[in-house]
Design a protein around this motif. Structure first.
Motif, PDB file in Angstrom:
ATOM      1  N   LEU A  92       0.797  -1.228   0.000  1.00  0.00           N
ATOM      2  CA  LEU A  92       0.000   0.000   0.000  1.00  0.00           C
ATOM      3  C   LEU A  92       0.830   1.280   0.000  1.00  0.00           C
ATOM      4  O   LEU A  92       0.278   2.367  -0.184  1.00  0.00           O
TER       5      LEU A  92
ATOM      6  N   HIS B  79       2.687   2.372  -2.184  1.00  0.00           N
ATOM      7  CA  HIS B  79       2.655   2.977  -3.510  1.00  0.00           C
ATOM      8  C   HIS B  79       1.236   3.027  -4.088  1.00  0.00           C
ATOM      9  O   HIS B  79       1.055   3.266  -5.288  1.00  0.00           O
ATOM     10  N   HIS B  80       0.228   2.829  -3.236  1.00  0.00           N
ATOM     11  CA  HIS B  80      -1.139   2.838  -3.741  1.00  0.00           C
ATOM     12  C   HIS B  80      -1.521   4.250  -4.161  1.00  0.00           C
ATOM     13  O   HIS B  80      -1.339   5.218  -3.406  1.00  0.00           O
TER      14      HIS B  80
ATOM     15  N   GLU C 152      -4.276   5.922  -4.359  1.00  0.00           N
ATOM     16  CA  GLU C 152      -5.218   6.653  -3.509  1.00  0.00           C
ATOM     17  C   GLU C 152      -4.561   7.123  -2.218  1.00  0.00           C
ATOM     18  O   GLU C 152      -4.873   8.203  -1.701  1.00  0.00           O
TER      19      GLU C 152
ATOM     20  N   SER D 122      -5.511   4.663   3.421  1.00  0.00           N
ATOM     21  CA  SER D 122      -5.034   3.286   3.464  1.00  0.00           C
ATOM     22  C   SER D 122      -6.039   2.381   4.179  1.00  0.00           C
ATOM     23  O   SER D 122      -6.291   1.251   3.743  1.00  0.00           O
TER      24      SER D 122
ATOM     25  N   VAL E 222      -8.782   1.334   1.881  1.00  0.00           N
ATOM     26  CA  VAL E 222      -8.389   0.249   0.975  1.00  0.00           C
ATOM     27  C   VAL E 222      -8.387  -1.081   1.719  1.00  0.00           C
ATOM     28  O   VAL E 222      -8.892  -2.095   1.225  1.00  0.00           O
TER      29      VAL E 222
ATOM     30  N   GLU F 194     -10.834  -4.607  -2.486  1.00  0.00           N
ATOM     31  CA  GLU F 194      -9.449  -4.641  -2.951  1.00  0.00           C
ATOM     32  C   GLU F 194      -8.512  -5.099  -1.840  1.00  0.00           C
ATOM     33  O   GLU F 194      -7.579  -5.880  -2.078  1.00  0.00           O
TER      34      GLU F 194
ATOM     35  N   ARG G 108      -5.985  -8.306  -1.899  1.00  0.00           N
ATOM     36  CA  ARG G 108      -4.553  -8.241  -1.596  1.00  0.00           C
ATOM     37  C   ARG G 108      -4.167  -9.245  -0.511  1.00  0.00           C
ATOM     38  O   ARG G 108      -3.108  -9.882  -0.586  1.00  0.00           O
TER      39      ARG G 108
END
Length: 382
Positions: free
Chosen positions: A52, A54-55, A57, A279, A282, A287, A291
């Motif tokens: 996460l 580099h996610h 959002e 974060s 997510v 999603e 993951r």
């Protein structure tokens, strides 16, 4: 002995034991790939278990927060640093994890030190798993309380120590998922032993939050317990940094008065709090579940290929115990030469004679990455 002689002697002892620590400068080190000196390595040393950091959002939320609040908080939360972004994140964490309150800290190390220092007195006893994180054991040893350590994940030994007469209170300390061995604590048994002794339980779930349990709520939710003190950190499965203490209303109010690490530290930037909120969204989404499922599949694939070379860990942390410090360093270098970045962990971080490669898998990896690592390990064995 002079200051310089003391320093030189300590460094010489570390060198002689092949235990001297050093840092390596990298261009990027949190994602699937790590880059150093223009070379690309598949990264098996990151704690960013869900990928996460580099996610898009999460990054966008930090950027939006920086545009709105600037890049720093400007002070302690007790002075001027506590913003609407921090308040919202604390409320989200408390609701998500089922606690009345959450308090933000700049790091997990600071949170552990603050809670133990603020709560314990000279007539109290801290009973900690012997393999608990350094931040917990150091805080316990520096506190005025008596420190006793129970054998790793041994609830029976814990019960024995808790039964010893005491005038004060007892605080039991453990991790949810252990950072060096990757195994999980038997939290149900530990919680029962603690409750029977009228103690309080502190669980540091740095390596479980976001990854384990329903909705990624961590080890305690996975095992159906609610410790009096739950500490979660955000630099692993959540993909950012910082930490929070989950607790009752009364404990939160107490820590706001007496937790020096909280009172006298600049609070995390509001932009960081916004990134953490993104974060969590997510992690709580479909999603996030995908993951976690992908990570579980990669862990299974690695374990099937590695066989008995790794410990019984079912987590993203897969230790390969080597034993000898020099051998662990040579093996890590062999892997780097083959394009796989894995770090050798040596005493005093781990017990003497248990130097290891601490292999970590993340949802950013692909099956071919795991297969390549297994191939290189096979070559190293030969």
């Amino acid at each position: 002995m002079s200051w310089q002689a003391r320093i030189d002697r300590a460094l010489d002892e570390r060198r002689a034991a092949s235990a001297l620590r050093s840092r390596r400068v990298v261009e990027q080190g949190a994602g699937r790939y790590l880059f150093q000196d223009g070379k690309r390595f598949c990264n098996f040393s990151s704690n960013d278990y869900l990928g996460l950091s580099h996610h898009p959002e999460v990054i966008r939320a930090w950027q939006t927060g920086a545009d709105r609040f600037g890049v720093g908080s400007g002070g302690s939360g007790h002075v001027s640093g506590y913003t609407t972004a921090h308040h919202a994140l604390e409320a989200e964490l408390a609701d998500w994890l089922g606690y009345p309150r959450a308090l933000l800290f700049i790091s997990g190390f600071a949170a552990n030190q603050a809670v133990i220092a603020a709560l314990t007195g000279k007539y109290d006893r801290i009973v900690a798993d012997k393999l608990s994180h350094a931040s917990l054991l150091e805080a316990a040893s520096h506190s005025p309380a008596q420190l006793r350590r129970f054998a790793h994940n041994d609830a029976a030994h814990l019960r024995t120590l808790l039964a010893s007469p005491l005038n004060g209170q007892q605080l039991v300390v453990t991790e949810g998922v252990f950072s060096m061995d990757g195994d999980s604590a038997p939290l149900v048994e530990i919680a029962r032993a603690t409750r029977e002794a009228s103690g309080w339980l502190l669980v540091d779930d740095a390596h479980g939050i976001g990854v384990t349990g329903p909705g990624g709520r961590g080890s305690c939710h996975a095992q159906g317990i609610a410790p009096e003190l739950l500490i979660v950190t955000f630099g692993k499965g959540v993909g950012v940094s910082g930490a929070a203490v989950l607790c009752s209303e009364a404990v939160a109010d107490y820590l706001l008065q007496f937790a020096r690490h909280l009172i006298y530290s600049t609070l995390m930037p509001p932009a960081q709090a916004m990134a953490l909120s993104a974060s969590l969204k997510v992690i709580n989404s479909g999603e996030g579940e995908q993951r976690r499922e992908k990570l579980a599949a990669l862990i299974g694939r690695f374990r099937r290929g590695a066989g008995t070379r790794v410990t019984a860990s079912q987590s993203a942390i897969q230790p390969l115990i080597v034993g000898d410090n020099d051998r662990a360093l040579r093996l890590a270098e062999w892997l780097r030469q083959a394009g796989c970045w894995v770090t050798a962990i040596r005493p005093p971080t781990v017990p003497p004679g248990t130097a290891r490669l601490r292999i970590t898998l993340t949802a950013a990896h692909e099956e071919q990455d795991v297969d390549r690592l297994l191939e290189v390990l096979d070559d190293a064995g030969e």
